[in-house]
Design a protein around this motif. Structure first.
Motif, PDB file in Angstrom:
ATOM      1  N   ALA A  94       0.823  -1.223   0.000  1.00  0.00           N
ATOM      2  CA  ALA A  94       0.000   0.000   0.000  1.00  0.00           C
ATOM      3  C   ALA A  94       0.850   1.263   0.000  1.00  0.00           C
ATOM      4  CB  ALA A  94      -0.932  -0.019   1.207  1.00  0.00           C
ATOM      5  N   ASP A  95       1.932   1.270   0.786  1.00  0.00           N
ATOM      6  CA  ASP A  95       2.775   2.468   0.848  1.00  0.00           C
ATOM      7  C   ASP A  95       3.399   2.781  -0.507  1.00  0.00           C
ATOM      8  OD1 ASP A  95       2.162   2.664   3.489  1.00  0.00           O
ATOM      9  OD2 ASP A  95       4.051   1.820   4.231  1.00  0.00           O
ATOM     10  N   GLU A  96       3.921   1.750  -1.165  1.00  0.00           N
ATOM     11  CA  GLU A  96       4.567   1.969  -2.459  1.00  0.00           C
ATOM     12  C   GLU A  96       3.554   2.381  -3.527  1.00  0.00           C
ATOM     13  OE1 GLU A  96       7.598   2.170  -2.536  1.00  0.00           O
ATOM     14  OE2 GLU A  96       8.329   0.996  -0.846  1.00  0.00           O
ATOM     15  N   ILE A  97       2.360   1.795  -3.467  1.00  0.00           N
ATOM     16  CA  ILE A  97       1.306   2.188  -4.411  1.00  0.00           C
ATOM     17  C   ILE A  97       0.915   3.644  -4.191  1.00  0.00           C
ATOM     18  CG2 ILE A  97      -1.091   1.778  -5.086  1.00  0.00           C
ATOM     19  CD1 ILE A  97      -0.657  -1.172  -4.429  1.00  0.00           C
ATOM     20  N   ALA A  98       0.786   4.027  -2.925  1.00  0.00           N
ATOM     21  CA  ALA A  98       0.427   5.416  -2.608  1.00  0.00           C
ATOM     22  C   ALA A  98       1.509   6.380  -3.082  1.00  0.00           C
ATOM     23  CB  ALA A  98       0.195   5.559  -1.106  1.00  0.00           C
ATOM     24  N   TRP A  99       2.778   6.022  -2.861  1.00  0.00           N
ATOM     25  CA  TRP A  99       3.871   6.871  -3.330  1.00  0.00           C
ATOM     26  C   TRP A  99       3.845   6.997  -4.850  1.00  0.00           C
ATOM     27  CZ3 TRP A  99       6.827  10.326  -1.165  1.00  0.00           C
ATOM     28  CH2 TRP A  99       7.118  10.258   0.207  1.00  0.00           C
ATOM     29  N   SER A 100       3.603   5.903  -5.547  1.00  0.00           N
ATOM     30  CA  SER A 100       3.581   5.926  -7.012  1.00  0.00           C
ATOM     31  C   SER A 100       2.447   6.806  -7.536  1.00  0.00           C
ATOM     32  CB  SER A 100       3.433   4.506  -7.558  1.00  0.00           C
ATOM     33  OG  SER A 100       4.505   3.684  -7.149  1.00  0.00           O
ATOM     34  N   LEU A 101       1.270   6.651  -6.947  1.00  0.00           N
ATOM     35  CA  LEU A 101       0.143   7.491  -7.367  1.00  0.00           C
ATOM     36  C   LEU A 101       0.368   8.942  -6.975  1.00  0.00           C
ATOM     37  CD1 LEU A 101      -2.849   5.136  -6.461  1.00  0.00           C
ATOM     38  CD2 LEU A 101      -1.910   5.606  -8.732  1.00  0.00           C
ATOM     39  N   GLY A 102       1.007   9.152  -5.806  1.00  0.00           N
ATOM     40  CA  GLY A 102       1.306  10.517  -5.387  1.00  0.00           C
ATOM     41  C   GLY A 102       2.283  11.200  -6.328  1.00  0.00           C
ATOM     42  N   TRP A 103       3.342  10.481  -6.724  1.00  0.00           N
ATOM     43  CA  TRP A 103       4.291  11.036  -7.685  1.00  0.00           C
ATOM     44  C   TRP A 103       3.612  11.311  -9.022  1.00  0.00           C
ATOM     45  CZ3 TRP A 103       8.645  13.438  -7.196  1.00  0.00           C
ATOM     46  CH2 TRP A 103       9.506  13.161  -6.122  1.00  0.00           C
ATOM     47  N   SER A 104       2.700  10.440  -9.424  1.00  0.00           N
ATOM     48  CA  SER A 104       1.971  10.660 -10.678  1.00  0.00           C
ATOM     49  C   SER A 104       1.164  11.946 -10.613  1.00  0.00           C
ATOM     50  CB  SER A 104       1.050   9.471 -10.966  1.00  0.00           C
ATOM     51  OG  SER A 104       1.780   8.268 -11.075  1.00  0.00           O
ATOM     52  N   GLY A 105       0.488  12.158  -9.476  1.00  0.00           N
ATOM     53  CA  GLY A 105      -0.286  13.382  -9.314  1.00  0.00           C
ATOM     54  C   GLY A 105       0.589  14.624  -9.317  1.00  0.00           C
ATOM     55  N   VAL A 106       1.744  14.547  -8.658  1.00  0.00           N
ATOM     56  CA  VAL A 106       2.652  15.700  -8.615  1.00  0.00           C
ATOM     57  C   VAL A 106       3.178  16.027 -10.010  1.00  0.00           C
ATOM     58  CG1 VAL A 106       4.901  16.496  -7.790  1.00  0.00           C
ATOM     59  CG2 VAL A 106       3.318  15.386  -6.211  1.00  0.00           C
ATOM     60  N   LEU A 107       3.610  15.012 -10.738  1.00  0.00           N
ATOM     61  CA  LEU A 107       4.128  15.235 -12.094  1.00  0.00           C
ATOM     62  C   LEU A 107       3.066  15.851 -12.999  1.00  0.00           C
ATOM     63  CD1 LEU A 107       6.106  11.897 -12.582  1.00  0.00           C
ATOM     64  CD2 LEU A 107       7.086  14.172 -12.266  1.00  0.00           C
ATOM     65  N   LEU A 108       1.844  15.339 -12.897  1.00  0.00           N
ATOM     66  CA  LEU A 108       0.767  15.862 -13.728  1.00  0.00           C
ATOM     67  C   LEU A 108       0.407  17.290 -13.337  1.00  0.00           C
ATOM     68  CD1 LEU A 108      -1.189  15.120 -15.987  1.00  0.00           C
ATOM     69  CD2 LEU A 108      -2.772  14.279 -14.263  1.00  0.00           C
ATOM     70  N   ALA A 109       0.378  17.564 -12.027  1.00  0.00           N
ATOM     71  CA  ALA A 109       0.019  18.899 -11.552  1.00  0.00           C
ATOM     72  C   ALA A 109       1.078  19.949 -11.881  1.00  0.00           C
ATOM     73  CB  ALA A 109      -0.232  18.861 -10.038  1.00  0.00           C
ATOM     74  N   VAL A 110       2.336  19.527 -11.918  1.00  0.00           N
ATOM     75  CA  VAL A 110       3.432  20.473 -12.185  1.00  0.00           C
ATOM     76  C   VAL A 110       3.649  20.667 -13.678  1.00  0.00           C
ATOM     77  CG1 VAL A 110       5.907  20.881 -11.941  1.00  0.00           C
ATOM     78  CG2 VAL A 110       4.589  20.031  -9.992  1.00  0.00           C
ATOM     79  N   PHE A 111       3.836  19.572 -14.401  1.00  0.00           N
ATOM     80  CA  PHE A 111       4.240  19.682 -15.799  1.00  0.00           C
ATOM     81  C   PHE A 111       3.063  19.835 -16.764  1.00  0.00           C
ATOM     82  CE2 PHE A 111       7.851  17.600 -13.753  1.00  0.00           C
ATOM     83  CZ  PHE A 111       8.886  18.407 -14.207  1.00  0.00           C
ATOM     84  N   GLY A 112       1.866  19.431 -16.348  1.00  0.00           N
ATOM     85  CA  GLY A 112       0.707  19.636 -17.202  1.00  0.00           C
ATOM     86  C   GLY A 112       0.446  21.114 -17.467  1.00  0.00           C
ATOM     87  N   PRO A 113       0.299  21.944 -16.418  1.00  0.00           N
ATOM     88  CA  PRO A 113       0.084  23.384 -16.650  1.00  0.00           C
ATOM     89  C   PRO A 113       1.247  24.063 -17.371  1.00  0.00           C
ATOM     90  CG  PRO A 113      -0.567  22.781 -14.421  1.00  0.00           C
ATOM     91  CD  PRO A 113       0.113  21.589 -15.000  1.00  0.00           C
ATOM     92  N   ILE A 114       2.489  23.658 -17.044  1.00  0.00           N
ATOM     93  CA  ILE A 114       3.638  24.263 -17.725  1.00  0.00           C
ATOM     94  C   ILE A 114       3.588  23.943 -19.227  1.00  0.00           C
ATOM     95  CG2 ILE A 114       6.148  24.209 -17.958  1.00  0.00           C
ATOM     96  CD1 ILE A 114       6.341  23.695 -14.978  1.00  0.00           C
ATOM     97  N   THR A 115       3.268  22.694 -19.547  1.00  0.00           N
ATOM     98  CA  THR A 115       3.176  22.301 -20.956  1.00  0.00           C
ATOM     99  C   THR A 115       2.109  23.104 -21.682  1.00  0.00           C
ATOM    100  OG1 THR A 115       3.928  20.051 -20.480  1.00  0.00           O
ATOM    101  CG2 THR A 115       2.700  20.381 -22.519  1.00  0.00           C
ATOM    102  N   MET A 116       0.941  23.251 -21.072  1.00  0.00           N
ATOM    103  CA  MET A 116      -0.139  23.975 -21.740  1.00  0.00           C
ATOM    104  C   MET A 116       0.166  25.464 -21.844  1.00  0.00           C
ATOM    105  SD  MET A 116      -1.889  21.617 -22.763  1.00  0.00           S
ATOM    106  CE  MET A 116      -2.817  22.837 -23.693  1.00  0.00           C
ATOM    107  N   ARG A 117       0.865  26.006 -20.886  1.00  0.00           N
ATOM    108  CA  ARG A 117       1.260  27.420 -20.977  1.00  0.00           C
ATOM    109  C   ARG A 117       2.226  27.617 -22.156  1.00  0.00           C
ATOM    110  NH1 ARG A 117       1.149  31.941 -17.897  1.00  0.00           N
ATOM    111  NH2 ARG A 117       2.895  33.407 -18.090  1.00  0.00           N
ATOM    112  N   LEU A 118       3.181  26.702 -22.293  1.00  0.00           N
ATOM    113  CA  LEU A 118       4.097  26.777 -23.428  1.00  0.00           C
ATOM    114  C   LEU A 118       3.357  26.582 -24.749  1.00  0.00           C
ATOM    115  CD1 LEU A 118       7.101  24.699 -22.012  1.00  0.00           C
ATOM    116  CD2 LEU A 118       7.102  27.151 -22.481  1.00  0.00           C
TER     117      LEU A 118
END
Length: 284
Positions: free
Chosen positions: A256-280
């Motif tokens: 469960a911990d590793e799954i949560a970390w993986s999903l958490g990292w996925s959310g962070v990457l999407l939240a950070v790089f998604g808006p930057i990509t669309m702004r560019l």
């Protein structure tokens, strides 16, 4: 008097349209309904799939390359690290599956950069569609490539002796988690695809990021054998959390911990790089 096209419709042809009807459509000033965000995104995703159909060489990195990686690492390092290639394969295959899929995410950025260079995006920007749909479509199309790569590696692993104790459910859950992470991770390369001038630059920067992330992880060996300062980095790497989660699921566990970390990292990457990509994308 209503006029129609002279030629009668034949099988497979479009029926003739009356001149008055066509005129009414042109002057009615009624626009067709705007496609939904999902409809536009899946249309661009289908476009990415059709690219594979017309350029089958794109499948090389999800077929031949995974086979080469599995065979090379299993038989080069299996006996030295685990004393048995079969025993090492149980540890290696989930990790190298993660490594391969994470590595081929960079081709999303290459495809974006290529279309920009050809002027295709100039046309996309004029269409009355949800603006991010072109980018989302690329990533949806690439998810099929990730699934193909996973299927190829798992099939080869089963032939070589890999036996996942988690059964079909554990394997499918692990692959699904991997594809979710790869979807989020690909936004990094769409950003670079918009920022950099050539596809070679995109590939160069991508390899500089991906190689340290994948090799400095628990894909090949247990981090407990590493120096303490290196363990601190490896144990907190998103690739390590993902490899541990996929390995655990395929082994019949529920980390469960590793799954949560993986999903958490996925959310962070999407939240950070998604808006930057669309702004560019909006400013490009």
């Amino acid at each position: 008097m209503t006029t129609t096209t002279a030629r009668e419709p034949q099988t497979g042809e479009v029926a003739p349209v009356a001149t008055e009807t066509l005129t009414d459509l042109l002057v009615a000033r009624r626009r067709p309904p705007r496609p939904s965000a999902w409809s536009a995104s899946f249309t661009f995703g289908w476009r990415a799939v059709l690219k594979i159909k017309h350029v089958p060489e794109q499948l090389f990195d999800v077929t031949a390359f995974p086979i080469m990686m599995v065979l090379m690492y299993t038989y080069l390092f299996g006996g030295a690290l685990a004393g048995s290639t079969t025993q090492y394969l149980q540890f290696l295959l989930p990790g190298i599956l993660v490594m391969n899929v994470v590595m081929i995410t960079m081709y999303t950025g290459v495809a974006v950069n290529t279309d920009i260079d050809k002027g295709v995006f100039d046309r996309f920007r004029t269409l009355p569609i949800w603006r991010p749909s072109a980018m989302v479509g690329y990533l949806l199309g690439d998810m099929l490539r990730y699934a193909i790569a996973s299927a190829v590696m798992l099939t080869l692993g089963l032939i070589l002796g890999f036996r996942p104790e988690g059964g079909v459910a554990g394997v499918l859950t692990g692959v699904a988690l991997l594809i979710v992470f790869a979807f989020a991770f690909s936004w990094i390369w769409t950003m670079f695809g918009l920022m950099l001038r050539t596809e070679k630059s995109v590939m160069g920067v991508s390899m500089m990021v991906i190689f340290p992330m994948t090799f400095l992880s628990n894909i090949f060996v247990d981090p407990s054998t590493m120096p303490g300062w290196l363990q601190a980095f490896v144990n907190n790497s998103p690739v390590t959390h993902l490899a541990s989660a996929v390995r655990g699921l395929m082994a019949g566990e529920w980390p469960a911990d590793e799954i949560a970390w993986s999903l958490g990292w996925s959310g962070v990457l999407l939240a950070v790089f998604g808006p930057i990509t669309m702004r560019l994308y909006n400013r490009k």
